[in-house]
Scaffold this active site. Structure first.
Site, short mmCIF file in Angstrom:
data_model
loop_
_atom_site.label_atom_id
_atom_site.label_comp_id
_atom_site.label_asym_id
_atom_site.label_seq_id
_atom_site.Cartn_x
_atom_site.Cartn_y
_atom_site.Cartn_z
N ASN A 190 -0.48 -5.21 -33.45
CA ASN A 190 0.54 -5.57 -34.44
C ASN A 190 -0.04 -6.67 -35.34
OD1 ASN A 190 2.68 -6.70 -35.81
ND2 ASN A 190 4.07 -6.73 -34.05
N CYS A 196 7.13 -10.20 -39.69
CA CYS A 196 6.38 -8.94 -39.87
C CYS A 196 6.94 -8.09 -40.99
CB CYS A 196 6.39 -8.13 -38.58
SG CYS A 196 5.63 -8.96 -37.18
N HIS A 212 6.57 -0.05 -39.11
CA HIS A 212 5.83 -1.23 -38.67
C HIS A 212 5.10 -0.90 -37.37
CE1 HIS A 212 4.67 -5.18 -37.60
NE2 HIS A 212 5.62 -5.39 -36.70
O1 UT7 Z 1 6.87 -7.38 -34.94
C1 UT7 Z 1 7.67 -7.48 -33.81
C2 UT7 Z 1 6.85 -8.09 -32.73
N1 UT7 Z 1 7.27 -7.91 -31.39
C3 UT7 Z 1 7.46 -6.73 -30.78
O2 UT7 Z 1 7.40 -5.68 -31.35
C4 UT7 Z 1 7.73 -6.76 -29.30
C5 UT7 Z 1 8.68 -5.70 -28.82
N2 UT7 Z 1 8.65 -5.62 -27.38
C6 UT7 Z 1 7.70 -4.92 -26.71
O3 UT7 Z 1 6.85 -4.32 -27.33
C7 UT7 Z 1 7.79 -4.87 -25.21
O4 UT7 Z 1 8.98 -5.48 -24.78
C8 UT7 Z 1 6.56 -5.53 -24.50
C9 UT7 Z 1 5.32 -4.68 -24.72
C10 UT7 Z 1 6.34 -6.93 -25.04
C11 UT7 Z 1 6.82 -5.61 -23.01
O5 UT7 Z 1 7.07 -4.33 -22.49
P1 UT7 Z 1 8.32 -4.07 -21.54
O6 UT7 Z 1 8.25 -2.68 -21.10
O7 UT7 Z 1 9.55 -4.49 -22.32
O8 UT7 Z 1 8.04 -5.04 -20.34
P2 UT7 Z 1 8.93 -6.23 -19.78
O9 UT7 Z 1 8.95 -7.38 -20.72
O10 UT7 Z 1 10.24 -5.64 -19.36
O11 UT7 Z 1 8.10 -6.64 -18.50
C12 UT7 Z 1 7.88 -5.75 -17.42
C13 UT7 Z 1 6.94 -6.43 -16.44
C14 UT7 Z 1 7.32 -7.86 -16.13
O12 UT7 Z 1 7.07 -8.09 -14.75
P3 UT7 Z 1 8.26 -8.08 -13.70
O13 UT7 Z 1 9.19 -9.16 -14.15
O14 UT7 Z 1 8.87 -6.71 -13.78
O15 UT7 Z 1 7.55 -8.37 -12.42
C15 UT7 Z 1 6.37 -8.68 -16.97
O16 UT7 Z 1 6.10 -9.95 -16.40
O17 UT7 Z 1 5.62 -6.48 -17.01
C16 UT7 Z 1 5.13 -7.82 -16.93
N3 UT7 Z 1 4.23 -8.05 -18.05
C17 UT7 Z 1 2.94 -7.71 -18.02
N4 UT7 Z 1 2.18 -7.15 -17.05
C18 UT7 Z 1 0.90 -6.92 -17.33
C19 UT7 Z 1 4.52 -8.56 -19.27
N5 UT7 Z 1 3.40 -8.58 -20.03
C20 UT7 Z 1 2.41 -8.04 -19.27
C21 UT7 Z 1 1.05 -7.79 -19.50
N6 UT7 Z 1 0.34 -7.21 -18.51
N7 UT7 Z 1 0.45 -8.08 -20.67
#
Ligand code: UT7
Length: 332
Positions: free
Chosen positions: A283, A120, A253
């Site tokens: 993104n 990115c 970004h």
């Molecule tokens: O250019 C760079 C590209 N990448 C990025 O910028 C990604 C950076 N990271 C993020 O933006 C965030 O980490 C995410 C948006 C991907 C995830 O948010 P988070 O607050 O870090 O959530 P998490 O990964 O800690 O997950 C929390 C919960 C999990 O469930 P459990 O284990 O607590 O039961 C996930 O399984 O949310 C669940 N989860 C979802 N639930 C509903 C993960 N994705 C989803 C979803 N819908 N799409």
């Protein structure tokens, strides 16, 4: 690596354009495909919808309108270009390069052309390279395009990635200028963190299904992103002896509103100086910063004399900032 812009040779952006495919995919539509919800996506990312390329559209198809707009704003034709750089991780194919294909469609018969891969952050790396080529006197007119069709490399059953990404492209023309222009760059990479955002089955180590889809450790990338957005912005400002208060337009970004908010608060940049369009595009990888620049130009925030700070970050893991005085249009 830290790169100071030369103080005796100047280059600037003379044209800007962007394009996003017409097809909109809402959070609601995604919740029909994977177990997610509009509420979750908005709360955790700030994204409401994203654009997805039509089946017949490849990267060069979405770069072309962005490139044409940028050239027209610069008052140039394709044949005037010396160099085209396309930053992307989703070229039409590995070779020929998308830049070469684009050069052909733009009638840029005299241009060198190559693609650049820095996740990115690709657009920021490409702009820094183009600046270096202009400042070294190797070229006069460069078209830099950042664009991706990430929808083609997503696993559409993986809710942790499909909610984040969208397709889009943006382009700028760089030329020598009497006044700066670009003031400073700061670029870096940490391959040790590469496995947190990768496409493992896509090259000479492994070329295989189902590993040809993006895999991401969202939490690790989140931590990396919030750290580098702040550190890189400070480093590039320090090079010029400038302060955060001097920044008129901040273009981070567009990964996630929470990441942007975190960096903005830590840096102390007022929210009305921050460009955000991740809610409408998701993104778009290499397309993210030029798409945001184009939005800021349309809404009147980018005016001649304004100090613009851009910071990208992404796969690699990589990051890159540029600090510049905007030189197009009426004075602020
Ligand atoms: O250019 C760079 C590209 N990448 C990025 O910028 C990604 C950076 N990271 C993020 O933006 C965030 O980490 C995410 C948006 C991907 C995830 O948010 P988070 O607050 O870090 O959530 P998490 O990964 O800690 O997950 C929390 C919960 C999990 O469930 P459990 O284990 O607590 O039961 C996930 O399984 O949310 C669940 N989860 C979802 N639930 C509903 C993960 N994705 C989803 C979803 N819908 N799409």
């Amino acid at each position: 690596m830290i790169t100071s812009a030369r103080s005796d040779v100047h280059a600037t952006i003379t044209g800007l354009g962007a394009y996003a495919p017409e097809r909109v995919i809402t959070n609601e539509e995604l919740s029909q495909l994977v177990e997610t919800s509009d509420e979750w996506i908005i709360e955790r990312t700030g994204i409401r919808e994203r654009r997805i390329a039509a089946d017949e559209q490849a990267l060069s198809d979405i770069c072309l309108p962005a490139a044409r707009t940028a050239l027209s704003q610069a008052g140039l034709d394709g044949k005037d270009l010396d160099l085209i750089v396309v930053a992307t991780v989703t070229p039409d194919m590995m070779f020929p390069s998308t830049s070469a294909l684009l050069a052909d469609r733009l009638g840029a018969a005299d241009a060198a052309a190559y693609d650049l891969s820095a996740g990115c952050t690709g657009f920021m790396y490409a702009v820094a390279q183009a600046y270096g080529m202009v400042a070294a006197g190797l070229v006069q007119r460069v078209l830099v395009v950042g664009g991706d069709v990430l929808s083609r490399i997503l696993d559409w059953s993986d809710r942790s990635t499909v909610v984040l990404f969208g397709d889009g492209a943006g382009a700028v023309v760089l030329e020598p200028s009497a006044e700066p222009g670009f003031l400073a760059f700061e670029l870096g990479a940490d391959g040790g963190g590469g496995e947190h955002l990768w496409l493992p089955g896509s090259g000479s180590r492994l070329f295989a299904e189902p590993d040809r889809f993006v895999k991401m450790n969202g939490r690790e990338v989140f931590k990396f992103a919030t750290r580098v957005l702040v550190d890189s912005a400070r480093a590039v400002l320090d090079q010029q002896g400038m302060r955060v208060e001097d920044v008129d337009v901040y273009v981070p970004h567009q990964a996630n509103v929470r990441i942007i908010d975190h960096a903005t608060k830590k840096l102390g940049i007022p929210s009305d100086r921050v460009v955000i369009n991740v809610d409408r595009y998701g993104n778009t990888s290499s397309g993210s910063i030029p798409l945001a620049l184009a939005d800021a130009q349309v809404d009147g925030r980018l005016r001649a004399g304004r100090l613009v700070l851009m910071t990208g970050m992404g796969a690699g893991l990589t990051w890159g900032s540029a600090l510049m005085r905007w030189t197009i249009g009426g004075a602020a």
